[in-house]
Design a protein around this motif. Structure first.
Motif, short mmCIF file in Angstrom:
data_model
loop_
_atom_site.label_atom_id
_atom_site.label_comp_id
_atom_site.label_asym_id
_atom_site.label_seq_id
_atom_site.Cartn_x
_atom_site.Cartn_y
_atom_site.Cartn_z
N LEU A 65 34.57 17.14 -45.09
CA LEU A 65 34.44 16.12 -44.24
C LEU A 65 33.76 14.82 -45.09
CD1 LEU A 65 34.25 17.63 -40.93
CD2 LEU A 65 35.86 16.23 -41.55
N VAL A 219 36.61 23.65 -37.19
CA VAL A 219 37.15 22.94 -38.21
C VAL A 219 37.96 23.59 -39.21
CG1 VAL A 219 36.08 21.42 -40.42
CG2 VAL A 219 34.83 21.31 -38.13
N ARG A 223 41.63 22.61 -40.72
CA ARG A 223 42.09 22.33 -41.96
C ARG A 223 43.34 23.16 -42.47
NH1 ARG A 223 37.70 23.17 -46.86
NH2 ARG A 223 39.18 22.57 -48.76
N PRO A 229 41.21 15.73 -43.64
CA PRO A 229 39.83 15.38 -43.47
C PRO A 229 39.35 14.13 -42.96
CG PRO A 229 39.97 15.71 -45.88
CD PRO A 229 41.06 16.16 -45.15
N PHE A 233 38.09 13.29 -39.01
CA PHE A 233 36.71 12.50 -38.94
C PHE A 233 37.04 11.54 -38.11
CE2 PHE A 233 32.74 11.63 -41.32
CZ PHE A 233 32.35 10.57 -40.60
#
Ligand code: GLU
Length: 440
Positions: A65, A219, A223, A229, A233
């Motif tokens: 990230l 997370v 992914r 990312p 974010f």
């Protein structure tokens, strides 16, 4: 004024929840915005869960990230000596005492308790939630050292914050109750009390805390599902904060410039998967064209060997058609397949709906014949052929069956661009093949 120092202090478990990483994002942005330091503290005292693998997952998530931290990673287990020194200090000053306790399994041991004041009010001004207060008498004394001699979260967390000279604690509001206790520990140890900012929970559509039952919650799952990312974010930042205007897709330096902790929303943020998906598409559109072409070529190489020879213009054209329609990078191979291989799969539903009806066979054979006479194999010329046939009644009856015939799917890039990319020979043979083998 002394420098701002914030920290992200997760307890690694092998999975990083989006609520936790959002706290990391807010800490990071606050540090970068104020020119302060963003520290990473690994609260690894739960030895069974905080394995080296779990810590590696955490670090990998941070890197993915782009959450870079300052100074060395601080491991809580390495500071146990200091935790116990502070416990001694509290025992000496009378703010802690030892007590015999019988645990649930019947074993008796001695724990160390923190002594809460019996009167007065504990209060603090939370940067997000505003003024918070609680009567000291409403909080019972609590354990800070287990009977096996190991320090408990409350003391370890506070002593580490003192040692790391943390000025602002930005964390989930599930810690609000702890904060009343922690403030007393800071004071009892003669340390300045940091400022607090408690972030509201991320909730599901029903307003309940967002959990793995609601879908991807960690997370790593996002992914794997193909989120970029930058998109994750940006989306998580917007879950509880916005720049005060309509802007939603923000570059990292804009975020840093605009982020204000005091503007973080007090109300819980509802997780909205559709919006995250949209955000991902927006970031895919931002990928430089040359990079997207390479991605498309790499996917093609994974599908066909050898990859059919095409010039750069062809690849750029294909990529430029695919890029604005791509929601997930992982979808590219299935979008590319029919352009580089003849063995593309047919979607059964689309076949039934578009090729299964009476008259489609004749329609396809007829259009193949007309296309074969097209002077120029370009999208506008091919479109003109169908337009003329449809006589202003809509091109749907031709467009849908042709698309399924040449690509196997009911959706994709514009049909005529698709045909141009496939070329005359491939288009005609596919239309004819479908007419003979898949129609009534
Ligand atoms: N390890 C704790 C957690 O992950 C730390 C909370 C904090 O003080 O930030 O909830």
């Amino acid at each position: 004024m002394s420098e701002t120092r914030v920290r992200f202090a997760p307890s690694p478990t092998g999975k990083v929840h989006i609520g936790n990483i959002r706290a990391a994002i807010y800490n990071w942005l606050f540090a970068r915005h104020t020119g302060g330091k963003f520290l990473l503290r690994v609260e690894d005292t739960d030895l069974e869960r905080s394995t080296p693998e779990a810590i590696a997952v955490l670090i990998e998530c941070m890197k993915w990230l782009g959450l870079d931290w300052d100074e060395e990673v601080f491991y809580q287990t390495k500071n146990v000596k200091r935790h116990m020194e502070c416990v001694e200090q509290l025992l000496a000053s009378g703010r802690a005492y030892k007590m015999e306790k019988t645990s649930r399994d019947g074993k008796t041991g001695v724990v160390t308790m923190f002594r809460m004041p019996k009167e007065g009010v504990i209060e603090f001004d939370d940067i997000v939630k505003g003024h918070m207060a609680k009567k000291a008498e409403d909080i019972q004394d609590f354990a800070i050292v287990r009977s096996d001699g190991s320090p408990i979260f409350h003391i370890a967390n506070v002593v580490d914050d003192i040692d790391q000279r943390v000025t602002h604690i930005i964390r989930g509001d599930d810690h609000v109750e702890n904060t009343f206790k922690h403030i007393e520990i800071f004071r009892a140890l003669g340390a300045p009390v940091p400022r607090y900012a408690h972030l509201s929970m991320i909730v599901n559509q029903q307003g309940k805390p967002y959990s793995k039952r609601d879908g991807a919650a960690f997370v790593g799952e996002f992914r794997e599902e193909g989120y970029l990312p930058e998109a994750l974010f940006n989306y998580l930042l917007l879950l509880g904060w916005n720049p005060g205007d309509e802007r939603e897709v923000l570059a990292r330096d804009e975020m840093v410039g605009l982020f204000e902790l005091s503007k973080v929303h007090v109300t819980a943020a509802k997780f909205d998967l559709k919006k995250l998906q949209w955000m991902n598409g927006e970031y895919i559109k931002k990928i430089p064209a040359a990079e997207f072409v390479s991605e498309v070529k790499a996917c093609a190489a994974g599908i066909a060997s050898p990859v059919p020879g095409h010039d750069d213009a062809w690849w750029s054209y294909l990529a430029s058609q695919l890029q604005p329609r791509t929601k997930f990078m992982k979808d590219i191979p299935q979008m590319v397949r029919c352009f580089v291989a003849d063995d593309y799969p047919f979607d059964e539903k689309a076949v039934e709906k578009r090729l299964g009806k009476p008259g489609v066979k004749e329609l396809l054979l007829d259009i193949a014949e007309r296309f074969s006479k097209a002077a120029e194999w370009k999208a506008p010329a091919l479109e003109a052929v169908v337009k003329e046939l449809s006589q202003g009644n809509g091109m749907g009856p031709w467009v849908h069956p042709i698309r399924v015939a040449v690509s196997g799917r009911g959706e994709g890039i514009g049909l005529f661009e698709m045909l141009e990319l496939l070329g005359r020979e491939t288009t005609l043979s596919r239309i004819r093949r479908a007419a003979e083998t898949m129609c009534q």
